[in-house]
Motif scaffolding. Structure first.
Motif, mmCIF file in Angstrom:
data_model
loop_
_atom_site.group_PDB
_atom_site.id
_atom_site.type_symbol
_atom_site.label_atom_id
_atom_site.label_comp_id
_atom_site.label_asym_id
_atom_site.label_seq_id
_atom_site.Cartn_x
_atom_site.Cartn_y
_atom_site.Cartn_z
ATOM 1 N N ILE A 130 0.088 -7.810 -4.206
ATOM 2 C CA ILE A 130 1.398 -8.079 -3.611
ATOM 3 C C ILE A 130 2.512 -7.603 -4.547
ATOM 4 O O ILE A 130 3.505 -7.030 -4.105
ATOM 5 C CB ILE A 130 1.540 -9.573 -3.283
ATOM 6 C CG1 ILE A 130 0.604 -9.925 -2.124
ATOM 7 C CG2 ILE A 130 2.969 -9.936 -2.938
ATOM 8 C CD1 ILE A 130 0.515 -11.388 -1.823
ATOM 9 N N PHE A 131 2.338 -7.810 -5.854
ATOM 10 C CA PHE A 131 3.320 -7.328 -6.831
ATOM 11 C C PHE A 131 3.486 -5.819 -6.722
ATOM 12 O O PHE A 131 4.615 -5.304 -6.694
ATOM 13 C CB PHE A 131 2.884 -7.728 -8.241
ATOM 14 C CG PHE A 131 3.652 -7.043 -9.326
ATOM 15 C CD1 PHE A 131 4.950 -7.419 -9.619
ATOM 16 C CD2 PHE A 131 3.085 -6.011 -10.057
ATOM 17 C CE1 PHE A 131 5.673 -6.777 -10.617
ATOM 18 C CE2 PHE A 131 3.786 -5.371 -11.047
ATOM 19 C CZ PHE A 131 5.087 -5.750 -11.332
ATOM 20 N N MET A 132 2.363 -5.096 -6.648
ATOM 21 C CA MET A 132 2.437 -3.636 -6.554
ATOM 22 C C MET A 132 3.086 -3.205 -5.239
ATOM 23 O O MET A 132 3.878 -2.261 -5.213
ATOM 24 C CB MET A 132 1.032 -3.021 -6.688
ATOM 25 C CG MET A 132 0.422 -3.199 -8.073
ATOM 26 S SD MET A 132 1.449 -2.567 -9.414
ATOM 27 C CE MET A 132 1.393 -0.821 -9.089
ATOM 28 N N LEU A 133 2.779 -3.899 -4.148
ATOM 29 C CA LEU A 133 3.371 -3.574 -2.864
ATOM 30 C C LEU A 133 4.884 -3.780 -2.890
ATOM 31 O O LEU A 133 5.645 -2.919 -2.445
ATOM 32 C CB LEU A 133 2.739 -4.430 -1.763
ATOM 33 C CG LEU A 133 3.217 -4.187 -0.350
ATOM 34 C CD1 LEU A 133 2.829 -2.783 0.105
ATOM 35 C CD2 LEU A 133 2.634 -5.220 0.585
ATOM 36 N N VAL A 134 5.330 -4.908 -3.433
ATOM 37 C CA VAL A 134 6.766 -5.176 -3.538
ATOM 38 C C VAL A 134 7.439 -4.152 -4.451
ATOM 39 O O VAL A 134 8.548 -3.683 -4.171
ATOM 40 C CB VAL A 134 7.013 -6.615 -4.027
ATOM 41 C CG1 VAL A 134 8.458 -6.838 -4.409
ATOM 42 C CG2 VAL A 134 6.582 -7.616 -2.966
ATOM 43 N N LYS A 135 6.756 -3.778 -5.526
ATOM 44 C CA LYS A 135 7.307 -2.786 -6.446
ATOM 45 C C LYS A 135 7.506 -1.437 -5.744
ATOM 46 O O LYS A 135 8.537 -0.788 -5.904
ATOM 47 C CB LYS A 135 6.371 -2.641 -7.643
ATOM 48 C CG LYS A 135 6.908 -1.787 -8.745
ATOM 49 C CD LYS A 135 6.009 -1.855 -9.949
ATOM 50 C CE LYS A 135 6.573 -0.975 -11.040
ATOM 51 N NZ LYS A 135 5.880 -1.109 -12.290
ATOM 52 N N ILE A 136 6.540 -1.033 -4.929
ATOM 53 C CA ILE A 136 6.646 0.229 -4.189
ATOM 54 C C ILE A 136 7.772 0.147 -3.158
ATOM 55 O O ILE A 136 8.568 1.081 -3.015
ATOM 56 C CB ILE A 136 5.299 0.568 -3.516
ATOM 57 C CG1 ILE A 136 4.273 0.964 -4.586
ATOM 58 C CG2 ILE A 136 5.452 1.694 -2.504
ATOM 59 C CD1 ILE A 136 2.857 1.047 -4.074
#
Length: 133
Positions: free
Chosen positions: A97-103
């Motif tokens: 989820i962190f990576m998705l939000v970052k993208i």
């Protein structure tokens, strides 16, 4: 306005529908992560630790008593191995989820950074008029 009309407006609103889709996708994603942890990540960890299966690890506080078939008493145990699996699953989900939000944030900043030429021109004109006064 009637209750049914209010409910219709509430249920059809974009945020509610988006949230429902997110919940369904989140449930499916949770199953995928559980399978990833149980079937892919934990076997190599078990192999490294000498064949230990974390999901079966537990601390038995009181063993089961099956001496009387009419009155079987189940064991009382703390299943800390299952807890370890759930912690690993949580860390994987949180990281995904962190990576998705970052993208997503990267796309928003690119969209915000690219101001149209008309807006840049109007901003320049505004600043010139402001400096004349």
């Amino acid at each position: 306005m009637g209750v049914l009309q209010e409910f219709k407006e509430f249920a059809v609103r974009g945020n509610v529908v988006d949230m429902a889709v997110g919940v369904v996708i989140g449930g499916a994603f949770g199953k995928i992560v559980t399978s990833l942890v149980t079937d892919v990540i934990m076997p190599p960890i078990g192999w490294i630790t000498g064949g230990i299966d974390f999901s079966d690890m537990k601390w038995v506080i009181k063993p089961a008593d099956n001496s009387n078939p009419a009155h079987k008493i189940p064991e009382v145990a703390l299943a800390y191995g299952s807890f370890i699996n759930n912690i690993i699953a949580f860390v994987i989900v949180a990281f995904a989820i962190f990576m998705l939000v970052k993208i997503i944030n990267k796309f928003y900043t690119k969209a915000a950074a690219a101001t149209p030429p008309e807006v840049a021109l109007l901003t320049e004109i505004r600043d010139l008029l402001k400096n004349k006064q």
